[in-house]
Design a protein around this motif. Structure first.
Motif, PDB file in Angstrom:
ATOM      1  N   LYS A 187       0.820  -1.214   0.000  1.00  0.00           N
ATOM      2  CA  LYS A 187       0.000   0.000   0.000  1.00  0.00           C
ATOM      3  C   LYS A 187       0.857   1.268   0.000  1.00  0.00           C
ATOM      4  CE  LYS A 187      -4.157  -1.935   0.411  1.00  0.00           C
ATOM      5  NZ  LYS A 187      -5.200  -1.802  -0.629  1.00  0.00           N
ATOM      6  N   GLY A 188       2.150   1.149   0.311  1.00  0.00           N
ATOM      7  CA  GLY A 188       3.057   2.272   0.180  1.00  0.00           C
ATOM      8  C   GLY A 188       3.274   3.115   1.417  1.00  0.00           C
ATOM      9  N   TYR A 189       2.900   2.615   2.595  1.00  0.00           N
ATOM     10  CA  TYR A 189       3.081   3.449   3.786  1.00  0.00           C
ATOM     11  C   TYR A 189       4.555   3.680   4.096  1.00  0.00           C
ATOM     12  CZ  TYR A 189       4.432  -0.266   7.127  1.00  0.00           C
ATOM     13  OH  TYR A 189       5.098  -1.255   7.794  1.00  0.00           O
ATOM     14  N   THR A 190       5.416   2.663   3.845  1.00  0.00           N
ATOM     15  CA  THR A 190       6.840   2.842   4.114  1.00  0.00           C
ATOM     16  C   THR A 190       7.452   3.849   3.145  1.00  0.00           C
ATOM     17  OG1 THR A 190       7.366   0.916   2.737  1.00  0.00           O
ATOM     18  CG2 THR A 190       7.120   0.534   5.105  1.00  0.00           C
ATOM     19  N   VAL A 191       6.955   3.881   1.922  1.00  0.00           N
ATOM     20  CA  VAL A 191       7.461   4.849   0.943  1.00  0.00           C
ATOM     21  C   VAL A 191       7.152   6.272   1.402  1.00  0.00           C
ATOM     22  CG1 VAL A 191       7.237   5.682  -1.423  1.00  0.00           C
ATOM     23  CG2 VAL A 191       7.303   3.225  -0.970  1.00  0.00           C
ATOM     24  N   LEU A 192       5.943   6.487   1.907  1.00  0.00           N
ATOM     25  CA  LEU A 192       5.591   7.823   2.393  1.00  0.00           C
ATOM     26  C   LEU A 192       6.439   8.191   3.613  1.00  0.00           C
ATOM     27  CD1 LEU A 192       3.920  10.369   2.238  1.00  0.00           C
ATOM     28  CD2 LEU A 192       2.097   9.192   3.508  1.00  0.00           C
ATOM     29  N   LEU A 193       6.680   7.240   4.496  1.00  0.00           N
ATOM     30  CA  LEU A 193       7.564   7.519   5.635  1.00  0.00           C
ATOM     31  C   LEU A 193       8.954   7.935   5.162  1.00  0.00           C
ATOM     32  CD1 LEU A 193       6.705   4.629   8.146  1.00  0.00           C
ATOM     33  CD2 LEU A 193       6.409   7.079   8.562  1.00  0.00           C
ATOM     34  N   GLU A 194       9.472   7.226   4.174  1.00  0.00           N
ATOM     35  CA  GLU A 194      10.812   7.526   3.679  1.00  0.00           C
ATOM     36  C   GLU A 194      10.857   8.838   2.902  1.00  0.00           C
ATOM     37  OE1 GLU A 194      11.633   4.011   1.485  1.00  0.00           O
ATOM     38  OE2 GLU A 194      11.771   2.743   3.288  1.00  0.00           O
ATOM     39  N   ALA A 195       9.698   9.300   2.430  1.00  0.00           N
ATOM     40  CA  ALA A 195       9.630  10.565   1.695  1.00  0.00           C
ATOM     41  C   ALA A 195       9.537  11.765   2.635  1.00  0.00           C
ATOM     42  CB  ALA A 195       8.429  10.550   0.755  1.00  0.00           C
ATOM     43  N   ALA A 196       9.353  11.521   3.923  1.00  0.00           N
ATOM     44  CA  ALA A 196       9.041  12.603   4.856  1.00  0.00           C
ATOM     45  C   ALA A 196      10.098  13.696   4.874  1.00  0.00           C
ATOM     46  CB  ALA A 196       8.840  12.028   6.260  1.00  0.00           C
ATOM     47  N   ARG A 197      11.361  13.323   4.954  1.00  0.00           N
ATOM     48  CA  ARG A 197      12.427  14.329   5.090  1.00  0.00           C
ATOM     49  C   ARG A 197      12.423  15.285   3.894  1.00  0.00           C
ATOM     50  NH1 ARG A 197      13.412  14.654  10.302  1.00  0.00           N
ATOM     51  NH2 ARG A 197      13.499  12.551  11.203  1.00  0.00           N
ATOM     52  N   ALA A 198      12.242  14.749   2.698  1.00  0.00           N
ATOM     53  CA  ALA A 198      12.233  15.607   1.509  1.00  0.00           C
ATOM     54  C   ALA A 198      11.010  16.526   1.508  1.00  0.00           C
ATOM     55  CB  ALA A 198      12.261  14.748   0.248  1.00  0.00           C
ATOM     56  N   THR A 206       4.342  20.339   7.708  1.00  0.00           N
ATOM     57  CA  THR A 206       3.431  19.299   7.230  1.00  0.00           C
ATOM     58  C   THR A 206       3.345  18.138   8.215  1.00  0.00           C
ATOM     59  OG1 THR A 206       3.909  19.856   4.935  1.00  0.00           O
ATOM     60  CG2 THR A 206       2.940  17.690   5.345  1.00  0.00           C
ATOM     61  N   ARG A 207       2.130  17.701   8.477  1.00  0.00           N
ATOM     62  CA  ARG A 207       1.901  16.504   9.282  1.00  0.00           C
ATOM     63  C   ARG A 207       1.522  15.350   8.357  1.00  0.00           C
ATOM     64  NH1 ARG A 207       3.846  19.836  12.167  1.00  0.00           N
ATOM     65  NH2 ARG A 207       3.351  20.204  14.378  1.00  0.00           N
ATOM     66  N   LEU A 208       2.175  14.229   8.571  1.00  0.00           N
ATOM     67  CA  LEU A 208       1.848  12.993   7.847  1.00  0.00           C
ATOM     68  C   LEU A 208       1.017  12.128   8.785  1.00  0.00           C
ATOM     69  CD1 LEU A 208       5.313  12.188   6.213  1.00  0.00           C
ATOM     70  CD2 LEU A 208       3.493  13.669   5.359  1.00  0.00           C
ATOM     71  N   ALA A 225      11.574   3.853  13.400  1.00  0.00           N
ATOM     72  CA  ALA A 225      12.734   4.315  12.643  1.00  0.00           C
ATOM     73  C   ALA A 225      12.523   5.704  12.053  1.00  0.00           C
ATOM     74  CB  ALA A 225      13.053   3.315  11.533  1.00  0.00           C
ATOM     75  N   HIS A 226      11.269   6.113  11.924  1.00  0.00           N
ATOM     76  CA  HIS A 226      10.956   7.431  11.361  1.00  0.00           C
ATOM     77  C   HIS A 226      10.226   8.293  12.389  1.00  0.00           C
ATOM     78  CE1 HIS A 226      11.475   4.845   7.780  1.00  0.00           C
ATOM     79  NE2 HIS A 226      11.952   5.941   7.224  1.00  0.00           N
TER      80      HIS A 226
END
Length: 359
Positions: A187-198, A206-208, A225-226
């Motif tokens: 579903k891509g939740y880890t991808v969004l977590l990894e995108a947070a810093r950028a 911004t709140r995720l 980890a995030h």
């Protein structure tokens, strides 16, 4: 007309396939059909799932009980993620000698037994698909083209939204990006977590917000980890909070790679929110890139870029959300879905009665 659905649910989670079955069953019941749900298993979770569906629910009948059970006109099984339920539905339909329908609802990438699913679809009198890509894939696997029926997906948001309350409760004053769904890698939740810093480099306030049940075994470790105050992880929420989160957010990000038609996209458009999705079979049919959302590769860089693009340009974000809402009202309603499925049921029953009359 008497219709029997077969599906077990995902209690305590609320998956798209489960919601589709529930909305369709309840819609048919409102039309006056005799509708019942048979759980595909007998345990505490399925009993709770069945109790939450607004139609009469019963355990799967045993073969010895079929002679005394009311014979339905159609048996309809849902969700290829549980192929044993498709098999059980087919067995019931054949024992009663009535038409059998299937809605696979989930993508082949998550089917635990591909051949069992395909066997059920090949044997079915009707198979309801959500995109042309799904239809073409099944036809390529030997499912009769005349049995394949393209239906839409629709939202169902029964909660009462209070977006201001939701934002206050979670200390959100700036932009809000919402992930809504099971927390599983596809579903891509880890991808969004990894995108947070950028994302924060451009929009630090911004709140995720991640809403939905933990699914992956290492889900807790992924969030640890995030860890950051700007990452808000919620579990299962009630319908009021779900609807409030959708109304409170600026955009919905679900960069799923294994899906058919994510229900959350329709729910986002119902609230006039744009969506960010990724590449799955038929995704370009679901999300019109640049019109009601963005389709990007399921990687941190592209996802961050899409989020930043929409946060940078409120006018574009609002326009996409409005276009999604217009598409929804024009094409994606449960009345339209129920109409189409009811037409197919009627044709199946008519053909069955003609066959019985010719015997």
């Amino acid at each position: 007309m008497r219709v029997r659905y077969v599906h077990r649910g995902y209690f305590p989670a609320r998956a798209g396939a489960e919601l589709m079955m529930q909305y369709l069953a309840e819609g048919m019941a409102r039309r006056g059909l005799d509708v019942r749900l048979h759980a595909g298993r007998l345990d505490e979770d399925s009993a709770r799932f069945m109790a939450g569906v607004g139609v009469r629910t019963e355990p799967l009948p045993r073969a010895a009980d079929l002679a005394g059970a009311d014979r339905p006109d159609v048996v309809h099984a849902f969700d290829a993620f549980h192929p044993e339920d498709l098999r059980a539905g087919l067995e019931l339909a054949r024992a009663w000698d009535v038409p059998f329908a299937v809605t696979p609802a989930s993508a082949p990438g998550v089917w635990p037994d591909r051949e069992a699913v395909l066997d059920a679809c090949r044997a079915a009198d009707a198979v309801f698909v959500l995109t042309g890509a799904e239809r073409d894939m099944l036809a390529g696997e030997g499912v009769r083209p005349e049995s394949l029926h393209l239906v839409a997906q629709g939202p169902h948001l029964p909660g009462t939204p209070d977006p201001e309350r939701f934002r206050r409760a979670h200390g959100i004053t700036g932009p809000m990006v919402l992930f809504l769904g099971r927390k599983m890698r596809s579903k891509g939740y880890t991808v969004l977590l990894e995108a947070a810093r950028a994302i924060w480099e451009r929009h630090p306030e911004t709140r995720l917000v991640f809403v939905g049940p933990r699914w992956d075994e290492d889900c807790l470790e992924q969030f640890a980890a995030h860890a950051d105050p700007r990452v808000i992880e919620l579990g299962l929420v009630d319908e009021d909070d779900k609807h409030s989160a959708l109304e409170a957010c600026d955009l919905v990000c679900l960069p799923s790679t294994v899906d058919v038609f994510p229900l959350v996209y329709a729910e986002a458009w119902a609230c006039s929110k744009p969506v960010i999705g990724s590449d799955f079979a038929g995704s370009e049919e679901v999300v019109r890139h640049g019109r009601d959302g963005l389709l990007v590769a399921a990687a941190p860089g592209p996802v961050a870029g899409a989020v930043v693009r929409l946060l940078d340009d409120p006018a574009e974000r609002i326009r996409m959300g409005q276009q999604g809402n217009e598409k929804l009202r024009r094409e994606l309603t449960w009345d339209a879905v129920t109409d189409r499925v009811h037409e197919v049921y009627t044709a199946l029953v008519s053909a069955q009665r003609h066959k019985e009359g010719a015997r």
